[in-house]
Motif scaffolding. Structure first.
Motif, PDB file in Angstrom:
ATOM      1  N   ASP A  81       4.240  21.056  10.536  1.00  0.00           N
ATOM      2  CA  ASP A  81       4.431  21.196   9.089  1.00  0.00           C
ATOM      3  C   ASP A  81       5.604  20.350   8.593  1.00  0.00           C
ATOM      4  N   THR A  82       6.720  20.400   9.325  1.00  0.00           N
ATOM      5  CA  THR A  82       7.916  19.654   8.922  1.00  0.00           C
ATOM      6  C   THR A  82       7.663  18.150   8.934  1.00  0.00           C
ATOM      7  N   ASN A  83       7.051  17.662  10.018  1.00  0.00           N
ATOM      8  CA  ASN A  83       6.788  16.229  10.133  1.00  0.00           C
ATOM      9  C   ASN A  83       5.721  15.765   9.151  1.00  0.00           C
ATOM     10  N   PHE A 132       1.963  17.395  17.788  1.00  0.00           N
ATOM     11  CA  PHE A 132       2.554  18.704  17.557  1.00  0.00           C
ATOM     12  C   PHE A 132       1.569  19.872  17.629  1.00  0.00           C
ATOM     13  N   ALA A 133       0.301  19.658  17.346  1.00  0.00           N
ATOM     14  CA  ALA A 133      -0.656  20.769  17.402  1.00  0.00           C
ATOM     15  C   ALA A 133      -1.361  20.806  18.755  1.00  0.00           C
ATOM     16  N   LEU A 134      -1.933  19.679  19.152  1.00  0.00           N
ATOM     17  CA  LEU A 134      -2.700  19.676  20.396  1.00  0.00           C
ATOM     18  C   LEU A 134      -1.836  19.903  21.634  1.00  0.00           C
ATOM     19  N   PRO A 190      -6.504  27.557  12.257  1.00  0.00           N
ATOM     20  CA  PRO A 190      -5.479  26.945  11.396  1.00  0.00           C
ATOM     21  C   PRO A 190      -4.262  26.533  12.222  1.00  0.00           C
ATOM     22  N   ILE A 191      -3.630  25.453  11.816  1.00  0.00           N
ATOM     23  CA  ILE A 191      -2.463  24.951  12.538  1.00  0.00           C
ATOM     24  C   ILE A 191      -1.240  25.729  12.050  1.00  0.00           C
ATOM     25  N   ARG A 192      -0.649  26.464  12.961  1.00  0.00           N
ATOM     26  CA  ARG A 192       0.561  27.220  12.645  1.00  0.00           C
ATOM     27  C   ARG A 192       1.675  26.725  13.563  1.00  0.00           C
ATOM     28  N   CYS A 193       2.209  25.582  13.210  1.00  0.00           N
ATOM     29  CA  CYS A 193       3.250  24.952  14.019  1.00  0.00           C
ATOM     30  C   CYS A 193       4.299  24.375  13.074  1.00  0.00           C
ATOM     31  N   GLU A 194       5.504  24.903  13.166  1.00  0.00           N
ATOM     32  CA  GLU A 194       6.561  24.491  12.245  1.00  0.00           C
ATOM     33  C   GLU A 194       6.893  23.006  12.376  1.00  0.00           C
TER      34      GLU A 194
END
Length: 170
Positions: free
Chosen positions: A152-154, A133-135, A145-149
């Protein structure tokens, strides 16, 4: 006599956790009653007092993790084993810090209760989420910082599953 014991235990790093099974937060009981008033009132005797070490705050956990990284790096460099991963686990009587270093050099750390097992497995699952989800997110920049919904949800779902069913069940 009990008040003396109370203050002696505070001086060696313990805090009052509960009075008669009612949790204490700071100087107040869960129901709002002042803990010192309850201790001073002889009508409440006998009392069942539970002492223990205070929970680590988020700032203390961040400070601990930031202190661990230089130790990790020094151990990696001083190790006689080529391509050593350095210190992987730091255990104390109040916490366990587990570190997982990926093949690309990304490090993931978790601070947990010393009784928890399977932390490396949890870190590998978090790395999978990070990779998925981030990469793969075109708006994510490394070292930011990781700003990915979705991440965060997973991640929240993974941590809830680990908390509910135990780390070994993930």
């Amino acid at each position: 006599m009990i008040l003396t014991l109370y203050f002696v235990l505070f001086s060696v790093g313990h805090v009052l956790l509960a009075i008669n099974g009612i949790p204490v937060s700071g100087k107040k009981l869960e129901d709002g009653t002042d803990a010192l008033d309850m201790l001073n009132d002889t009508a409440n005797y006998p009392l069942n007092l539970k002492f223990g070490r205070p929970k680590m705050t988020v700032n203390e956990k961040i400070f601990l993790a930031s202190m661990f990284y230089p130790l990790f790096a020094i151990a990696s460099q001083l190790s006689p084993e080529p391509r050593s991963s350095g210190i992987e686990t730091l255990e104390a009587d109040t916490f366990k810090l587990q570190c997982f270093q990926t093949l690309t050099g990304v490090k993931f750390m978790v601070i947990a209760d010393p009784t928890h097992t399977g932390l490396e497995q949890l870190l590998k699952k978090i790395y999978e989420l990070y990779a998925d989800f981030a990469l793969k997110n075109p708006f994510y920049s490394l070292e930011m910082p990781i700003r990915c919904e979705l991440f965060d949800t997973n991640l929240q779902a993974l941590l809830e599953q680990a908390d509910k069913n135990g780390i070994n069940s993930i």
